[in-house]
Design a protein around this motif. Sequence first.
Motif, PDB file in Angstrom:
ATOM      1  N   THR A   1       0.829  -1.214   0.000  1.00  0.00           N
ATOM      2  CA  THR A   1       0.000   0.000   0.000  1.00  0.00           C
ATOM      3  C   THR A   1       0.858   1.256   0.000  1.00  0.00           C
ATOM      4  O   THR A   1       0.326   2.362  -0.127  1.00  0.00           O
ATOM      5  N   THR A   2       2.194   1.086   0.169  1.00  0.00           N
ATOM      6  CA  THR A   2       3.089   2.238   0.201  1.00  0.00           C
ATOM      7  C   THR A   2       4.355   1.959  -0.601  1.00  0.00           C
ATOM      8  O   THR A   2       4.762   0.815  -0.777  1.00  0.00           O
ATOM      9  N   TYR A   3       4.960   3.047  -1.064  1.00  0.00           N
ATOM     10  CA  TYR A   3       6.290   3.019  -1.680  1.00  0.00           C
ATOM     11  C   TYR A   3       7.118   4.065  -0.973  1.00  0.00           C
ATOM     12  O   TYR A   3       6.728   5.230  -0.888  1.00  0.00           O
ATOM     13  N   ASN A   4       8.271   3.661  -0.427  1.00  0.00           N
ATOM     14  CA  ASN A   4       9.144   4.588   0.281  1.00  0.00           C
ATOM     15  C   ASN A   4      10.500   4.613  -0.403  1.00  0.00           C
ATOM     16  O   ASN A   4      11.212   3.606  -0.427  1.00  0.00           O
ATOM     17  N   ALA A   5      10.859   5.759  -0.968  1.00  0.00           N
ATOM     18  CA  ALA A   5      12.137   5.889  -1.660  1.00  0.00           C
ATOM     19  C   ALA A   5      13.302   6.018  -0.690  1.00  0.00           C
ATOM     20  O   ALA A   5      14.462   5.956  -1.109  1.00  0.00           O
ATOM     21  N   GLY A   6      13.000   6.229   0.597  1.00  0.00           N
ATOM     22  CA  GLY A   6      14.058   6.372   1.588  1.00  0.00           C
ATOM     23  C   GLY A   6      14.694   7.747   1.534  1.00  0.00           C
ATOM     24  O   GLY A   6      14.111   8.719   1.055  1.00  0.00           O
TER      25      GLY A   6
ATOM     26  N   LEU B   1       8.824   3.617 -10.442  1.00  0.00           N
ATOM     27  CA  LEU B   1       8.784   4.758  -9.535  1.00  0.00           C
ATOM     28  C   LEU B   1      10.189   5.191  -9.144  1.00  0.00           C
ATOM     29  O   LEU B   1      11.089   4.358  -9.010  1.00  0.00           O
ATOM     30  N   SER B   2      10.369   6.481  -8.957  1.00  0.00           N
ATOM     31  CA  SER B   2      11.595   7.024  -8.373  1.00  0.00           C
ATOM     32  C   SER B   2      11.249   8.362  -7.724  1.00  0.00           C
ATOM     33  O   SER B   2      10.151   8.900  -7.913  1.00  0.00           O
ATOM     34  N   PHE B   3      12.203   8.891  -6.955  1.00  0.00           N
ATOM     35  CA  PHE B   3      11.977  10.140  -6.229  1.00  0.00           C
ATOM     36  C   PHE B   3      13.172  11.055  -6.410  1.00  0.00           C
ATOM     37  O   PHE B   3      14.322  10.646  -6.211  1.00  0.00           O
ATOM     38  N   THR B   4      12.917  12.291  -6.816  1.00  0.00           N
ATOM     39  CA  THR B   4      13.954  13.304  -6.953  1.00  0.00           C
ATOM     40  C   THR B   4      13.821  14.307  -5.814  1.00  0.00           C
ATOM     41  O   THR B   4      12.774  14.950  -5.672  1.00  0.00           O
ATOM     42  N   ALA B   5      14.880  14.419  -4.988  1.00  0.00           N
ATOM     43  CA  ALA B   5      14.847  15.330  -3.841  1.00  0.00           C
ATOM     44  C   ALA B   5      15.179  16.743  -4.307  1.00  0.00           C
ATOM     45  O   ALA B   5      16.194  16.973  -4.958  1.00  0.00           O
TER      46      ALA B   5
ATOM     47  N   LEU C   1       3.021   7.348  -1.652  1.00  0.00           N
ATOM     48  CA  LEU C   1       4.412   7.533  -2.056  1.00  0.00           C
ATOM     49  C   LEU C   1       5.108   8.442  -1.039  1.00  0.00           C
ATOM     50  O   LEU C   1       4.597   9.505  -0.694  1.00  0.00           O
ATOM     51  N   THR C   2       6.289   8.017  -0.569  1.00  0.00           N
ATOM     52  CA  THR C   2       7.028   8.787   0.426  1.00  0.00           C
ATOM     53  C   THR C   2       8.509   8.816   0.056  1.00  0.00           C
ATOM     54  O   THR C   2       9.064   7.816  -0.403  1.00  0.00           O
ATOM     55  N   GLY C   3       9.136   9.951   0.242  1.00  0.00           N
ATOM     56  CA  GLY C   3      10.574  10.094   0.024  1.00  0.00           C
ATOM     57  C   GLY C   3      11.106  11.243   0.855  1.00  0.00           C
ATOM     58  O   GLY C   3      10.391  12.218   1.111  1.00  0.00           O
ATOM     59  N   THR C   4      12.350  11.146   1.306  1.00  0.00           N
ATOM     60  CA  THR C   4      12.930  12.164   2.172  1.00  0.00           C
ATOM     61  C   THR C   4      14.188  12.736   1.535  1.00  0.00           C
ATOM     62  O   THR C   4      15.123  11.996   1.207  1.00  0.00           O
TER      63      THR C   4
END
Length: 276
Positions: free
Chosen positions: A125-130, A184-188, A211-214
């Motif tokens: 239910t979640t994706y965490n890019a860390g 999926l990916s995450f750009t900070a 979707l979560t990313g820090t």
Amino acid sequence: IASASATATTTYDFGTVLTGETATRSLTIRNTGTIPLSGVTLSSVDSNLTQSGNNCGGSIAVNATCTISIIYAPTVAGTISANAISLKATAVSSNDLIFRPTSAFTGSAVVASLNYTNTSGTTITTYNAGNVNNGSTSANTTVKLVNNTSVAVSPTFNTPGAGFNVDRSACATIAANSSCSITLSFTATGPGTNSTNLTATVGNSSKLLTLTGTGIVTYNTLGSSLSMTISNGGLRAAGPTSANTAYAAGAIGLVKGSSGYYFEATNNSATNRTAS
């Protein structure tokens, strides 16, 4: 003696329709009587069936045909009611003629069932890019969108934003009881945690993936050979070879003292000053 009659004998099968979506069939009516008919209208006992186009409003000559478009728009799971519709026509003698199609309408409605899994098939239910360094992009992660429905679906998606990159091009259509891949990916773009949702919608059913990313900012460890100077309002590393190195006028130097490191500001004269 003149008589008024009409028939509608085509098969009207809407098949399986997802709730929140529609299917349309064209109902053909033939005047089988001996006098013209006019003003054919449709009455439905099934709330999921409605009339759309109707070219039967004018006069229908003997043995002539006309069509009415019927839309099946289910909102809940189920099947079309028996004897779902009736038709009303007016003969030239002003007598009303009520008749039903001789073949029943058929069709059923199902609710789309979707879920997300990882590549191992475990429901998520979640994706965490860390944690991702500011200005950097995390490695790609693949998740699956699973269609648990007995018919193919064509989901629509929102645009998550908040730094999340989503490639859903493989999910234009998902076959019955099958799945597609989403990358999926995450750009900070700054420090802090970003969170949003990816939503897949089919008919009146939808599925969310959180979707979560820090974003983080990393700093170099200060050592005895590092100095910092202010130049044009910005702080930059100068990097002398030792703590006791001459600094340019107006600089801030990192100095190693007996009790640790400290910053020392030089004067603003044009001559260099040696850090103590």
